[in-house]
Design a protein around this motif. Structure first.
Motif, short mmCIF file in Angstrom:
data_model
loop_
_atom_site.label_atom_id
_atom_site.label_comp_id
_atom_site.label_asym_id
_atom_site.label_seq_id
_atom_site.Cartn_x
_atom_site.Cartn_y
_atom_site.Cartn_z
N GLY A 31 0.81 -1.21 0.00
CA GLY A 31 0.00 0.00 0.00
C GLY A 31 0.84 1.25 0.00
O GLY A 31 0.53 2.23 -0.68
N TYR A 32 1.93 1.23 0.76
CA TYR A 32 2.83 2.38 0.82
C TYR A 32 3.47 2.66 -0.53
O TYR A 32 3.51 3.80 -0.98
CB TYR A 32 3.90 2.15 1.89
N THR A 33 3.94 1.62 -1.19
CA THR A 33 4.56 1.83 -2.50
C THR A 33 3.52 2.29 -3.53
O THR A 33 3.83 3.12 -4.38
CB THR A 33 5.27 0.56 -3.00
N LYS A 34 2.30 1.79 -3.44
CA LYS A 34 1.25 2.24 -4.35
C LYS A 34 0.94 3.72 -4.11
O LYS A 34 0.74 4.49 -5.05
CB LYS A 34 0.00 1.39 -4.19
N LEU A 35 0.90 4.12 -2.83
CA LEU A 35 0.67 5.53 -2.50
C LEU A 35 1.77 6.41 -3.08
O LEU A 35 1.50 7.48 -3.63
CB LEU A 35 0.58 5.71 -0.99
N GLU A 45 3.65 10.36 -7.17
CA GLU A 45 4.52 10.69 -8.31
C GLU A 45 3.69 11.03 -9.54
O GLU A 45 4.02 11.96 -10.28
CB GLU A 45 5.46 9.54 -8.62
N ALA A 46 2.62 10.28 -9.77
CA ALA A 46 1.75 10.55 -10.91
C ALA A 46 1.07 11.91 -10.76
O ALA A 46 0.97 12.67 -11.73
CB ALA A 46 0.71 9.45 -11.06
N ALA A 47 0.63 12.24 -9.55
CA ALA A 47 -0.02 13.53 -9.33
C ALA A 47 0.96 14.67 -9.56
O ALA A 47 0.60 15.70 -10.16
CB ALA A 47 -0.59 13.58 -7.91
N GLU A 48 2.20 14.51 -9.09
CA GLU A 48 3.21 15.54 -9.33
C GLU A 48 3.51 15.70 -10.82
O GLU A 48 3.68 16.81 -11.30
CB GLU A 48 4.49 15.20 -8.58
#
Length: 49
Positions: free
Chosen positions: A31-35, A40-43
């Motif tokens: 879950g942490y890596t997915k977050l 990164e995608a949002a940035e």
């Protein structure tokens, strides 16, 4: 802290059913890596303004 851990584990695939017990380290980490990937995608998308 319990709620945050369960939210991260939910991203990692933890369902949270009544008989499941607590999430494990593996689902927390997934879950942490997915977050991190979502962040990164949002940035990256914010850079396209």
């Amino acid at each position: 802290m319990r709620d945050i851990t369960r939210m991260l584990a939910g991203l990692g695939g933890f369902l949270g059913c009544s008989g499941d017990g607590g999430p494990g380290v593996k689902t927390d980490w997934q879950g942490y890596t997915k977050l991190l990937h979502y962040m990164e995608a949002a940035e990256a998308l914010n850079g396209f303004k």
